[in-house]
Design an enzyme around this catalytic site. Structure first.
Site, mmCIF file in Angstrom:
data_model
loop_
_atom_site.group_PDB
_atom_site.id
_atom_site.type_symbol
_atom_site.label_atom_id
_atom_site.label_comp_id
_atom_site.label_asym_id
_atom_site.label_seq_id
_atom_site.Cartn_x
_atom_site.Cartn_y
_atom_site.Cartn_z
ATOM 1 N N GLU B 10 -3.167 -31.694 -5.858
ATOM 2 C CA GLU B 10 -3.653 -32.927 -6.735
ATOM 3 C C GLU B 10 -3.477 -32.447 -8.419
ATOM 4 O O GLU B 10 -3.850 -31.511 -8.631
ATOM 5 C CB GLU B 10 -5.238 -33.122 -6.716
ATOM 6 C CG GLU B 10 -5.811 -32.301 -5.758
ATOM 7 C CD GLU B 10 -7.425 -32.140 -5.740
ATOM 8 O OE1 GLU B 10 -7.961 -32.570 -6.613
ATOM 9 O OE2 GLU B 10 -7.720 -31.527 -4.812
ATOM 10 N N ASP B 90 -9.103 -39.395 -13.885
ATOM 11 C CA ASP B 90 -9.984 -38.349 -13.447
ATOM 12 C C ASP B 90 -10.083 -37.679 -14.912
ATOM 13 O O ASP B 90 -9.275 -37.300 -15.382
ATOM 14 C CB ASP B 90 -9.620 -37.523 -12.419
ATOM 15 C CG ASP B 90 -10.864 -36.656 -11.958
ATOM 16 O OD1 ASP B 90 -11.990 -37.016 -12.269
ATOM 17 O OD2 ASP B 90 -10.541 -35.650 -11.164
ATOM 18 N N ASN B 154 -4.937 -27.572 -1.605
ATOM 19 C CA ASN B 154 -5.763 -27.912 -0.672
ATOM 20 C C ASN B 154 -5.427 -27.323 0.598
ATOM 21 O O ASN B 154 -4.277 -27.789 0.684
ATOM 22 C CB ASN B 154 -6.482 -29.476 -0.621
ATOM 23 C CG ASN B 154 -6.976 -29.844 -1.785
ATOM 24 O OD1 ASN B 154 -8.352 -29.409 -2.282
ATOM 25 N ND2 ASN B 154 -6.534 -30.693 -2.474
ATOM 26 N N ARG B 239 -12.254 -27.254 3.857
ATOM 27 C CA ARG B 239 -11.059 -27.563 3.021
ATOM 28 C C ARG B 239 -11.076 -26.445 1.665
ATOM 29 O O ARG B 239 -11.943 -26.728 0.979
ATOM 30 C CB ARG B 239 -10.903 -29.160 2.295
ATOM 31 C CG ARG B 239 -9.722 -29.230 1.371
ATOM 32 C CD ARG B 239 -9.851 -30.644 0.701
ATOM 33 N NE ARG B 239 -11.128 -31.122 0.170
ATOM 34 C CZ ARG B 239 -11.233 -31.477 -1.180
ATOM 35 N NH1 ARG B 239 -10.198 -31.444 -1.956
ATOM 36 N NH2 ARG B 239 -12.741 -31.626 -1.711
ATOM 37 N N HIS B 241 -10.458 -25.610 -1.571
ATOM 38 C CA HIS B 241 -10.020 -26.201 -2.850
ATOM 39 C C HIS B 241 -9.860 -25.095 -3.844
ATOM 40 O O HIS B 241 -10.495 -24.499 -4.185
ATOM 41 C CB HIS B 241 -11.337 -26.985 -3.200
ATOM 42 C CG HIS B 241 -11.123 -27.929 -4.507
ATOM 43 N ND1 HIS B 241 -11.847 -28.100 -5.663
ATOM 44 C CD2 HIS B 241 -9.926 -29.000 -4.712
ATOM 45 C CE1 HIS B 241 -11.509 -28.925 -6.685
ATOM 46 N NE2 HIS B 241 -10.527 -29.365 -5.999
#
Lengths: 65, 497
Positions: B10, B90, B154, B239, B241
């Site tokens: 991301e 975001d 991730n 997951r 991160h």
């Protein structure tokens, strides 16, 4: 503590001891690299923002993740 | 045996409007809306479904009925793309989360597709602005003035791996992988230190890490982030991160970043990594490594001994070679795994002999070559604004300005492969089901998120299709069913939903 360093390095350094390249080849490679860099720097002079200094000074972002 | 290392990236991009109102939130919205309008004009927009978002969660178990976590910004623009990615605003940045993939190669392919999406978005959005105004997006992680934004990775992990061991054992890799994952930075952004204290450093992000472990992502950032939001069956999966990386312009650097990390995580999952390289002070070490382009400084290990970042990396690679023999590397891709190890060895060998030899792979080396060459040619001192401008423009995603595109970086993914990944999902994960449904039934899919799709088929209440298994919904599983279904209702019937 030196032991760890030696341990991790020694397994490779024996095979890593390569024969030095002939000086001529090195010079040739060096000149080629320099010519490439010169071309690249010419291009940077062309595409670098005209007001690059102002642009970078005013470049402020909000913090993110 | 370790789970397949389903993974994703991301990226929060830097954004400015030149010659117009410079509001990053509205500019980001405009960027995304312009792209969505141009590409989905026929389809209508499909929104993100926040039902399952739990970014503050640290509990085991999973419930569809959980309330919205407070920090999710549901009012901002949020789109799901036919390639299975999420494209949204975001924290005042446009962000793209690539679809779930199973190999480092696929991660690079969809990460490159994300860059293309941004490029097309910039062109579309700029055409809506007044003459002379322009939206400019950078794939970087810092504005050089103390503000940072992330490029997160991730990785799917087995829930049963003890988190304490995972944290301790992955940290040495996170601290030392910078030697080939660092995107390079002119100057220093450590609080309380002048920028020119460090002329040039390996990483965009290292200055911003203040803790070893924690839940935060925007302040007091931790090297290991504990967000527990698996977007999958929480009984089985975690997951991981990862917030500690730089956004790479070099495809091979992205490949190595994801590939080596997936392998190290697989070794941790199979509990074969051991504690040999545990660090004494990771927060100090991550800065030391970043601030040392000579790669010669040592960092302290937990047992009191010292090693260079390269020595730690050689140690991890040696373990990975053994792991390949004992366990195989199918969990990171049968073909990709051995290639990752070979490239890992080559990059370490190159960095050890002469970093300049990997200027076509490693971003910080490629950028340093430009910065140093420019400084020499124009006789300007270290830390000069023009060198900072080169640093910034290295990450500029406009094709006619981007310096990374001109730096002679190797590529991995053919342009046509990137091009198809802009619109098409990976075939190897549930992203396939998401992307294909969005593309074939745009009117019936009313919402989507990582682990479910919501359909409105015109009768009955809305129908939610859960996708709690990241490796179900692949092309092998559902391609023929999707191909044959004429309507979404028919598809759901065939799937037994």
């Amino acid at each position: 503590m030196a032991e760890r360093t030696q341990k991790s390095k020694s397994s490779r350094s024996s095979e890593g001891a390569t024969v030095a390249e002939p000086a001529e080849a090195t010079t040739e490679t060096g000149e080629k690299l320099k010519a490439e860099l010169d071309d690249l720097l010419d291009e940077i002079d062309e595409v670098l923002e005209t007001n690059a200094e102002d642009f970078v000074k005013s470049y402020v972002q909000k913090g993110g993740q | 045996m370790a789970l397949p290392k389903v993974c994703g990236i991301e990226t929060e991009y830097g954004i400015v409007v030149r010659g117009g109102e410079n509001n990053p939130v509205s500019a980001s919205s405009m960027l995304i809306n312009a792209y969505v309008a141009a590409t989905m004009r026929e389809r209508g927009r499909i929104g993100w479904d926040f039902e399952d978002e739990q970014p503050a969660n640290d509990a085991r178990g999973f419930s569809l009925d959980d309330a919205l976590a407070p920090e999710v910004e549901t009012t901002l623009v949020n789109a799901v793309l036919t390639n299975g990615a999420r494209y949204y605003v975001d924290h005042a940045h446009p962000e793209i989360s690539i679809p779930e993939v199973t190999t480092a190669y696929e991660a690079v392919r969809w990460d490159r597709a994300a860059e293309e999406i941004i490029r097309r978005s910039m062109i579309e959005a700029t055409s809506l602005l007044d003459d002379g105004a322009e939206i400019i997006v950078h794939k970087n992680n810092s504005d050089g003035k103390g503000n940072s934004y992330g490029c997160h990775e991730n990785y799917l992990m087995a829930r049963e791996v003890p988190f304490g061991r995972l944290t301790a054992q992955i940290t040495p890799h996170f601290v030392t992988r910078q030697v080939f994952t660092g995107a390079g930075k002119v100057g220093c952004e450590l609080p309380g230190r002048p920028s020119d204290d460090v002329a040039y450093q390996l990483s965009q992000r290292a200055d911003f890490f203040e803790e070893e472990i924690g839940l935060e992502t925007t302040l007091k950032r931790p090297i290991v982030n504990t967000r527990d939001e698996p977007h999958a069956d929480a009984q089985k999966y975690r997951r991981l991160h990862v917030i500690v990386g730089d956004a790479n312009m070099s495809e091979v650097a992205t490949y190595l970043k994801v590939g080596t990390t997936a392998i190290v995580l697989a070794m941790i999952e199979d509990d074969v990594l051991g504690d040999e390289w545990l660090l004494g002070n990771p927060v100090a070490a991550i800065r030391q490594v970043s601030h040392d382009p000579t790669l010669r400084q040592t960092i302290m290990l937990r047992d009191g001994s010292r090693a260079t970042a390269l020595e730690v990396q050689w140690g991890l690679l040696e373990r990975a070679r053994k792991y390949e023999l004992s366990h195989g590397l199918t969990c990171v891709g049968a073909h990709t795994g051995p290639d990752i190890l070979d490239r890992w060895e080559r990059v370490l060998t190159g960095l050890e002999r002469d970093p300049a030899s990997v200027a076509d792979i490693v971003d910080w080396v490629a950028k340093q070559r430009l910065v140093d060459g420019y400084a020499q040619r124009h006789d300007i001192p270290a830390g000069h604004q023009r060198l900072k401008a080169i640093d910034l423009q290295y990450h500029d995603l406009r094709e006619d300005r981007c310096l990374a595109l001109r730096a002679g970086l190797q590529t991995l993914v053919a342009p046509e492969e990137v091009d198809t990944a802009v619109d098409h999902p990976p075939t190897t994960t549930r992203a396939y089901f998401r992307g294909r449904c969005l593309s074939k039934f745009p009117d019936e899919v009313v919402a989507a998120n990582w682990d479910s799709l919501v359909f409105d088929i015109g009768r009955d209440p809305l129908r939610r299709v859960p996708m709690m298994e990241p490796l179900r919904g692949t092309a092998d599983h559902v391609a023929s069913v999707i191909d044959e279904a004429q309507t979404a209702g028919e598809l759901l019937d065939r799937l037994g939903q």
